[in-house]
Every structure is written in C-alpha cells, then in structure tokens.
Design a protein around this motif. Structure first.
Motif, PDB file in Angstrom:
ATOM      1  N   LYS A  21       0.830  -1.201   0.000  1.00  0.00           N
ATOM      2  CA  LYS A  21       0.000   0.000   0.000  1.00  0.00           C
ATOM      3  C   LYS A  21       0.869   1.259   0.000  1.00  0.00           C
ATOM      4  CE  LYS A  21      -3.170   2.375   3.099  1.00  0.00           C
ATOM      5  NZ  LYS A  21      -3.766   2.341   4.414  1.00  0.00           N
ATOM      6  N   GLN A  22       1.895   1.278   0.855  1.00  0.00           N
ATOM      7  CA  GLN A  22       2.793   2.419   0.932  1.00  0.00           C
ATOM      8  C   GLN A  22       3.568   2.585  -0.370  1.00  0.00           C
ATOM      9  OE1 GLN A  22       5.007   1.066   4.263  1.00  0.00           O
ATOM     10  NE2 GLN A  22       3.902   2.328   5.729  1.00  0.00           N
ATOM     11  N   PHE A  23       4.008   1.461  -0.924  1.00  0.00           N
ATOM     12  CA  PHE A  23       4.768   1.470  -2.165  1.00  0.00           C
ATOM     13  C   PHE A  23       3.936   2.053  -3.304  1.00  0.00           C
ATOM     14  CE2 PHE A  23       6.177  -0.839  -6.018  1.00  0.00           C
ATOM     15  CZ  PHE A  23       7.474  -0.356  -6.073  1.00  0.00           C
ATOM     16  N   ASP A  24       2.678   1.636  -3.414  1.00  0.00           N
ATOM     17  CA  ASP A  24       1.793   2.157  -4.463  1.00  0.00           C
ATOM     18  C   ASP A  24       1.537   3.642  -4.264  1.00  0.00           C
ATOM     19  OD1 ASP A  24       1.663  -0.308  -5.659  1.00  0.00           O
ATOM     20  OD2 ASP A  24      -0.227  -0.874  -4.697  1.00  0.00           O
ATOM     21  N   TYR A  25       1.303   4.048  -3.030  1.00  0.00           N
ATOM     22  CA  TYR A  25       1.075   5.460  -2.723  1.00  0.00           C
ATOM     23  C   TYR A  25       2.294   6.287  -3.119  1.00  0.00           C
ATOM     24  CZ  TYR A  25       0.681   9.727   0.005  1.00  0.00           C
ATOM     25  OH  TYR A  25       0.670  11.035   0.391  1.00  0.00           O
ATOM     26  N   LEU A  26       3.464   5.788  -2.766  1.00  0.00           N
ATOM     27  CA  LEU A  26       4.707   6.481  -3.074  1.00  0.00           C
ATOM     28  C   LEU A  26       4.895   6.619  -4.583  1.00  0.00           C
ATOM     29  CD1 LEU A  26       7.435   7.565  -2.048  1.00  0.00           C
ATOM     30  CD2 LEU A  26       8.253   5.228  -2.106  1.00  0.00           C
ATOM     31  N   VAL A  45       7.709  13.553   0.480  1.00  0.00           N
ATOM     32  CA  VAL A  45       6.733  12.469   0.409  1.00  0.00           C
ATOM     33  C   VAL A  45       6.827  11.700   1.718  1.00  0.00           C
ATOM     34  CG1 VAL A  45       6.030  10.396  -0.834  1.00  0.00           C
ATOM     35  CG2 VAL A  45       7.011  12.320  -2.092  1.00  0.00           C
ATOM     36  N   VAL A  46       5.758  11.726   2.510  1.00  0.00           N
ATOM     37  CA  VAL A  46       5.770  11.093   3.829  1.00  0.00           C
ATOM     38  C   VAL A  46       4.946   9.813   3.784  1.00  0.00           C
ATOM     39  CG1 VAL A  46       5.146  11.355   6.259  1.00  0.00           C
ATOM     40  CG2 VAL A  46       6.077  13.298   5.001  1.00  0.00           C
ATOM     41  N   THR A  47       5.551   8.714   4.215  1.00  0.00           N
ATOM     42  CA  THR A  47       4.849   7.436   4.325  1.00  0.00           C
ATOM     43  C   THR A  47       4.976   6.960   5.769  1.00  0.00           C
ATOM     44  OG1 THR A  47       6.815   6.155   3.717  1.00  0.00           O
ATOM     45  CG2 THR A  47       5.336   6.811   1.927  1.00  0.00           C
ATOM     46  N   PHE A  48       4.114   6.058   6.155  1.00  0.00           N
ATOM     47  CA  PHE A  48       4.125   5.530   7.517  1.00  0.00           C
ATOM     48  C   PHE A  48       4.442   4.043   7.463  1.00  0.00           C
ATOM     49  CE2 PHE A  48       2.476   9.230   9.672  1.00  0.00           C
ATOM     50  CZ  PHE A  48       1.857   9.924   8.647  1.00  0.00           C
ATOM     51  N   ASN A  49       5.406   3.623   8.288  1.00  0.00           N
ATOM     52  CA  ASN A  49       5.827   2.225   8.312  1.00  0.00           C
ATOM     53  C   ASN A  49       4.763   1.327   8.947  1.00  0.00           C
ATOM     54  OD1 ASN A  49       8.010   0.543   7.523  1.00  0.00           O
ATOM     55  ND2 ASN A  49       8.468   0.204   9.682  1.00  0.00           N
ATOM     56  N   GLU A  50       4.005   1.857   9.870  1.00  0.00           N
ATOM     57  CA  GLU A  50       2.956   1.104  10.557  1.00  0.00           C
ATOM     58  C   GLU A  50       1.622   1.820  10.394  1.00  0.00           C
ATOM     59  OE1 GLU A  50       3.493  -1.788  12.055  1.00  0.00           O
ATOM     60  OE2 GLU A  50       5.675  -1.742  11.857  1.00  0.00           O
ATOM     61  N   ALA A  80       4.911  17.511  14.526  1.00  0.00           N
ATOM     62  CA  ALA A  80       6.171  17.078  13.917  1.00  0.00           C
ATOM     63  C   ALA A  80       5.937  16.533  12.506  1.00  0.00           C
ATOM     64  CB  ALA A  80       6.833  16.017  14.798  1.00  0.00           C
ATOM     65  N   ILE A  81       4.881  15.754  12.327  1.00  0.00           N
ATOM     66  CA  ILE A  81       4.568  15.203  11.000  1.00  0.00           C
ATOM     67  C   ILE A  81       4.216  16.329  10.033  1.00  0.00           C
ATOM     68  CG2 ILE A  81       3.053  13.665   9.686  1.00  0.00           C
ATOM     69  CD1 ILE A  81       5.007  12.213  11.545  1.00  0.00           C
ATOM     70  N   LYS A  82       3.488  17.338  10.499  1.00  0.00           N
ATOM     71  CA  LYS A  82       3.150  18.475   9.629  1.00  0.00           C
ATOM     72  C   LYS A  82       4.410  19.198   9.167  1.00  0.00           C
ATOM     73  CE  LYS A  82      -1.453  19.225  11.425  1.00  0.00           C
ATOM     74  NZ  LYS A  82      -2.304  20.009  12.319  1.00  0.00           N
ATOM     75  N   TYR A  83       5.383  19.365  10.051  1.00  0.00           N
ATOM     76  CA  TYR A  83       6.651  19.976   9.656  1.00  0.00           C
ATOM     77  C   TYR A  83       7.352  19.121   8.596  1.00  0.00           C
ATOM     78  CZ  TYR A  83       6.882  23.715  13.142  1.00  0.00           C
ATOM     79  OH  TYR A  83       6.666  24.860  13.871  1.00  0.00           O
ATOM     80  N   LEU A  84       7.314  17.798   8.775  1.00  0.00           N
ATOM     81  CA  LEU A  84       7.948  16.907   7.797  1.00  0.00           C
ATOM     82  C   LEU A  84       7.254  17.001   6.439  1.00  0.00           C
ATOM     83  CD1 LEU A  84       8.589  13.754  10.008  1.00  0.00           C
ATOM     84  CD2 LEU A  84      10.294  15.349   9.142  1.00  0.00           C
ATOM     85  N   ILE A 129      16.600  11.375  -3.641  1.00  0.00           N
ATOM     86  CA  ILE A 129      17.004  11.094  -5.002  1.00  0.00           C
ATOM     87  C   ILE A 129      17.755  12.339  -5.444  1.00  0.00           C
ATOM     88  CG2 ILE A 129      16.211  10.495  -7.304  1.00  0.00           C
ATOM     89  CD1 ILE A 129      13.605   9.566  -5.841  1.00  0.00           C
ATOM     90  N   GLU A 130      19.071  12.251  -5.483  1.00  0.00           N
ATOM     91  CA  GLU A 130      19.941  13.411  -5.657  1.00  0.00           C
ATOM     92  C   GLU A 130      20.144  13.823  -7.105  1.00  0.00           C
ATOM     93  OE1 GLU A 130      21.369  15.529  -3.581  1.00  0.00           O
ATOM     94  OE2 GLU A 130      20.554  14.563  -1.816  1.00  0.00           O
ATOM     95  N   ASP A 131      19.185  13.633  -7.940  1.00  0.00           N
ATOM     96  CA  ASP A 131      19.294  14.102  -9.312  1.00  0.00           C
ATOM     97  C   ASP A 131      18.419  15.334  -9.446  1.00  0.00           C
ATOM     98  OD1 ASP A 131      20.404  13.898 -11.792  1.00  0.00           O
ATOM     99  OD2 ASP A 131      18.971  12.440 -12.556  1.00  0.00           O
ATOM    100  N   GLU A 132      18.535  16.029 -10.527  1.00  0.00           N
ATOM    101  CA  GLU A 132      17.706  17.210 -10.729  1.00  0.00           C
ATOM    102  C   GLU A 132      16.385  16.772 -11.300  1.00  0.00           C
ATOM    103  OE1 GLU A 132      16.772  20.960 -10.250  1.00  0.00           O
ATOM    104  OE2 GLU A 132      18.705  20.167  -9.699  1.00  0.00           O
ATOM    105  N   PRO A 133      15.294  17.028 -10.726  1.00  0.00           N
ATOM    106  CA  PRO A 133      15.050  17.672  -9.453  1.00  0.00           C
ATOM    107  C   PRO A 133      15.151  16.684  -8.290  1.00  0.00           C
ATOM    108  CG  PRO A 133      12.992  17.237 -10.546  1.00  0.00           C
ATOM    109  CD  PRO A 133      14.087  16.764 -11.475  1.00  0.00           C
ATOM    110  N   VAL A 134      15.318  17.192  -7.083  1.00  0.00           N
ATOM    111  CA  VAL A 134      15.494  16.363  -5.893  1.00  0.00           C
ATOM    112  C   VAL A 134      14.131  15.952  -5.342  1.00  0.00           C
ATOM    113  CG1 VAL A 134      16.373  16.313  -3.539  1.00  0.00           C
ATOM    114  CG2 VAL A 134      17.667  17.467  -5.321  1.00  0.00           C
ATOM    115  N   VAL A 135      13.976  14.661  -5.053  1.00  0.00           N
ATOM    116  CA  VAL A 135      12.766  14.141  -4.414  1.00  0.00           C
ATOM    117  C   VAL A 135      13.192  13.522  -3.093  1.00  0.00           C
ATOM    118  CG1 VAL A 135      10.879  12.493  -4.574  1.00  0.00           C
ATOM    119  CG2 VAL A 135      11.668  13.644  -6.623  1.00  0.00           C
TER     120      VAL A 135
END
Length: 148
Positions: A21-26, A45-50, A80-84, A129-135
């Motif tokens: 689910k997280q992988f598809d969302y990402l 892009v914020v995902t949750f492990n649990e 904290a999550i909102k800041y992330l 991902i350190e290419d242009e553009p950065v993700v």
C-alpha cells in the motif's frame, strides 16, 4: 521528465521495507509530481511504516489499546509530522530548533529523529534522489519514548 536512472523504486521498497500500500502510494505521488511538472515545488513524500502511526496522525488515536498516548504527545506528534510534510528536504528542518532534528547513531544508524515533546521522538528514514530535481521520501518508523 522521468525519474533518475539510478533510482529504483523497487530497490527503495526492499531497503525501507515499504508495504504494498505504501509502495503504491509512493509511486503514484512521485508520478503525479513529475507529470504536474511541480517536482521542484513538491513537498517531502511522507509514508508511515505502521498503520497505527498513520491513524495516530490522521485520527489522533491508534486504535490499539496497548499503544495509547496522552493528548499532548499526540499533538506534538501531529505537529512534527506536519513539519515533515511541509519540508522539501531535510535541510528545511534545521531552522526549527524546537524539533531538535538529529541523525541517530548505534543500532538506529541511518535513521533521523525530531522531538514530539520532551520525552517522545518521531523516528524516520529519509531517501533522497539526488538528481535534478530532488525528491525526498520520508518513511516514519516509530514514535518512541526517548528514555526507555
């Protein structure tokens, strides 16, 4: 415009142990950013492990009796999550001294943390991902009691 050739989404899934689910969302989030040509302005892009971590952020409760948190801890976690979410990369978190952003060491090498309150911290892993553009992909690992 496409993802950098050095980036393998499947390899990222193996390294970070994303659920399907997280992988598809990402994958969808990254593709939407690319096709909208807004990748330069795309937030982290914020995902949750649990699942309980996502539920704690969205609903304010975990749904698990064993994992109940006081209201001030929940508010700190959500802040904290909102800041992330608002950050574009990890450097954007440095000016916020109240977060106490730090890289973890020892058995938690490769993880970062920000404070939810004086006692609890939000631990997460970052993949850039350190290419242009950065993700920047932020996977929330746990809300842990810093002193246990």
């Amino acid at each position: 415009m496409s993802l950098p050739p050095s980036f393998s989404l499947h390899k990222a899934r193996e390294n970070q142990k994303f659920s399907k689910k997280q992988f598809d969302y990402l994958r969808i989030t990254i593709l939407l950013c690319i096709f909208a040509r807004r990748i330069r302005n795309c937030n982290m892009v914020v995902t949750f492990n649990e699942d309980y971590l996502e539920k704690l952020y969205t609903d304010g409760v975990t749904g698990i009796k064993k994992l109940r948190f006081q209201p001030q801890i929940v508010r700190g976690y959500q802040k904290a999550i909102k800041y992330l979410i608002q950050a574009k990369r990890k450097e954007d978190l440095f000016p916020f001294k109240s977060l106490h952003f730090e890289a973890l060491h020892g058995d938690k090498e490769g993880r970062f943390s920000v404070k939810a309150n004086d006692q609890y911290r939000v631990e997460f892993m970052l993949t850039e991902i350190e290419d242009e553009p950065v993700v920047t992909i932020c996977n929330i690992m746990e809300l842990s009691n810093h002193y246990k």
